[in-house]
Every structure is written in C-alpha cells, then in structure tokens.
Design a protein around this motif. Structure first.
Motif, short mmCIF file in Angstrom:
data_model
loop_
_atom_site.label_atom_id
_atom_site.label_comp_id
_atom_site.label_asym_id
_atom_site.label_seq_id
_atom_site.Cartn_x
_atom_site.Cartn_y
_atom_site.Cartn_z
N UNK A 129 3.27 12.35 0.13
CA UNK A 129 4.50 12.09 0.89
C UNK A 129 4.10 11.85 2.33
N UNK A 130 5.09 11.62 3.18
CA UNK A 130 4.79 11.36 4.59
C UNK A 130 4.12 12.57 5.22
N UNK A 179 5.55 10.60 -3.87
CA UNK A 179 5.09 9.54 -4.78
C UNK A 179 3.93 10.07 -5.61
N UNK A 180 4.00 9.88 -6.93
CA UNK A 180 2.85 10.24 -7.77
C UNK A 180 1.76 9.21 -7.52
N UNK A 240 9.08 3.02 2.94
CA UNK A 240 10.23 2.33 2.35
C UNK A 240 11.16 3.29 1.61
N UNK A 241 10.61 4.37 1.06
CA UNK A 241 11.44 5.27 0.26
C UNK A 241 12.42 6.06 1.13
N UNK A 242 12.24 6.00 2.44
CA UNK A 242 13.16 6.68 3.34
C UNK A 242 14.47 5.93 3.53
N UNK A 284 0.84 -1.20 0.00
CA UNK A 284 0.00 0.00 0.00
C UNK A 284 0.88 1.25 0.00
N UNK A 285 0.21 2.40 -0.18
CA UNK A 285 0.93 3.67 -0.32
C UNK A 285 1.72 3.99 0.95
N UNK A 286 1.11 3.76 2.11
CA UNK A 286 1.80 4.07 3.37
C UNK A 286 3.11 3.29 3.48
N UNK A 287 3.07 2.03 3.11
CA UNK A 287 4.29 1.21 3.19
C UNK A 287 5.32 1.69 2.17
#
Ligand code: SF4
Length: 327
Positions: free
Chosen positions: A178-179, A209-210, A18-20, A11-14
């Motif tokens: 984003x976060x 994230x788009x 992860x992108x961090x 999902x988007x939250x995960x």
C-alpha cells in the motif's frame, strides 16, 4: 451495468496512487468482477486494471517460490517447479476452471474472487454481503451450496477458490503493498469468517494491492487435491480437500488438511491433523480424522449432506496422499 471509468497503470506505484480515486477498485483478469458488474452486484466508479503490472514472474525464494500476483492460473499450474514440488497446488488450479478462464484469471484475483451464493448475484434479494443489514436470503432459502463450518446468522456463504485451499495446506503467505509500505499475511489469516460483517471477505485494508504469494519450502510427504462437484466438467466445489501426509514405516509422521466448499474461508482441520501425528497408518485413523475435521459442523437443511461428504472426502484424500509415500 453502471457507468465507470478505466485506467491501466504501468507500475505498482501508479496503481497505488490510482486506487485512491473515489469508488476505485482493482481489476485483475476480470473473470469474476465483470460478471458481478453486469448484474449490478458490484458497482465500482473507477477500475484500476492491474493485470499488466510487471508481477507475472515465478521465482525461487528462500527454498520456496515467489508467485507474482499477475501470474495467470495457467502459468501457475503448468510451471515445472509447481508441478514437481507443489502438486497439490497445480491440481487445485487445474480443477478450478476451464482452460479459457485459467488463461485469463490471475493469482491475486483468484484469492479475491467472491462467493457464488445465488442471492449475492441477485440484487432483488436481501443479502448482507452485498447490502449490509439487508438480511440473508440463504438462511431460510435454498442453501445446498452453503457453509457448514464457521458460518454466522449474518451469512452462510462459502469461499469459492480451489487455489486458496491448496495455499492453505501449504502455509503460503500473501504479500501486499500500500502507500504506507509492504506486509505479508499468513494465508490462514487472509480470508475472514463472516461474523457480523460478511461484506468483508478478507483482512485487506483500503488501498492494499496483492503483489505476490510466497510458498515456503514444500512440506515432506505425499500431496493430494480432491474435489467433489455436481458436474464432472467444471464446477465449484461442494467439498474439496487438500491433504499432505508424511509417513514413516507403519506410522503417520505428520498430516495437513485444508477443506474448501465448507466455510467462508479455506478451512484448516488442525484438530484432525493433531490426532494423526504419530498414529498408526490405517483406514480407521483416516476415518477418525475425517470425523474430527467436521466436528461442530452445522447443516442448514439443503446442505446437510455436506457434513458426511466432507468427512469421507477427508478420509479418502488422506488415504491417497499417504499412498504416494513421497519423502
Ligand atoms: Fe448474502 Fe451470505 Fe446470505 Fe448468501 S449467504 S445471501 S452471500 S449474506
């Protein structure tokens, strides 16, 4: 190819978490990023695969359409609502790549694909976009496919997307998350000119994230996407033009023009559009608009031909769009 780690969040939250991780990068369909990794032009340490996120829907929204970021180029081009209301977008996507690539490439990834400048793909050559401060090999090198509008002495690359040119003429918006929250960016502001920092293609911030592209209600008038390329099968645009023309009797009520293959971003020809509003419908008006669209263009030698080619392609696209007389 450099070693890397990989994960596929559900999902988007995960994905945003992860992108961090150090050296992380989002992976969409992979039709450009993996090619760049194979030649070490991109060297992410960690890939966050967002291609299976639940963002693959096209839905009606506020009189327009909301296109999820993981909608494939094939599904986008083939959607009956897109074909009926936004034919310029459907045609641009169909002109963009082969069926195999369209089946894999995503809407979000299409916007983030990187230039096809030969020197960007060759780590043995200086390139400010790949290694900031190293120089631009195209300035004095072979620059046939390069920019004639909006370039800088740091970079003369062009943006390769056909889809983005159609989105520019439709005044689309890009939804990003984003976060710290969600925001929408006008497509005209999404891609940057190179200026002194060509390593940045867009205004996206770290970790953004788009999630969707938002199409406003379809503009009135006929829509056309015309692409000039070296090969009749599939190739990147030497020049492309997305045009929308609304007519009333023998007058042009309004016109929109976006060009591809000429700049570091899809290039809206606002001055040419202003000149056409209210003008008598004629070949002369469209030819003058073509000349206005390339005002200030600068060739670098091998790409000088693009300037008259762009002017003529604009005139032809406007003529074809007006001929459709779509209300
Ligand atoms: Fe690199 Fe841009 Fe120069 Fe190409 S045009 S070599 S991408 S800096």
């Amino acid at each position: 190819m450099q070693p890397f780690t990989y994960e596929r969040p559900a999902d988007v939250a995960a994905a945003l978490a992860a992108i961090g991780k150090p050296g992380a990068k989002f992976l969409g369909g992979g039709t450009n990023l993996l090619d760049l990794m194979k030649v070490d032009a991109e060297t992410p340490q960690h890939l966050v695969d967002v291609s299976r996120l639940p963002l693959a829907q096209i839905s009606d929204e506020e009189g327009g359409l909301r296109i999820g970021a993981t909608v494939t180029n094939s599904d986008l081009a083939g959607d009956p609502r897109v074909r009926e209301r936004y034919p310029v977008l459907s045609r641009a996507v169909l002109n963009g790549a082969s069926g195999q690539l369209r089946n894999q490439a995503t809407t979000g990834g299409n916007l983030l694909q990187r230039t096809r400048c030969y020197y960007f793909y060759d780590p043995s050559m200086p390139c400010n976009k790949r290694v900031p401060g190293s120089g631009c090999s195209a300035l004095k090198g072979y620059n046939r496919i390069h920019a004639v509008l909006g370039a800088s002495d740091a970079c003369i690359a062009v943006h390769p997307s056909d889809m983005a040119v159609a989105l520019a003429v439709l005044d689309a918006e890009v939804e990003v998350q984003s976060a710290s929250g969600q925001r929408r960016i006008k497509i005209a502001d999404f891609h940057r000119l190179p200026e002194a920092a060509p390593e940045k293609d867009t205004i996206l911030g770290n970790g953004e994230l788009i999630t969707a592209v938002i199409l406003p209600p379809a503009p009135p008038g006929g829509q056309i996407y015309r692409k000039v390329r070296d090969r009749a099968s599939y190739d990147f645009a030497l020049v492309s033009v997305a045009a929308v023309v609304e007519t009333e009797g023998d007058r042009i009520r309004s016109a929109r023009i976006a060009m591809g293959g000429v700049a570091h971003k899809p290039w809206r020809a606002f001055e040419a559009e202003r000149r056409l509003a209210g003008a008598v419908l004629s070949d002369d008006a469209f030819a003058a608009a073509g000349e206005a669209a390339v005002k200030g263009a600068v060739g670098r030698g091998h790409n000088d031909f693009k300037i008259p080619l762009a002017a003529r392609t604009v005139a032809r696209a406007l003529t074809d769009a007006a001929a459709q007389k779509k209300a």
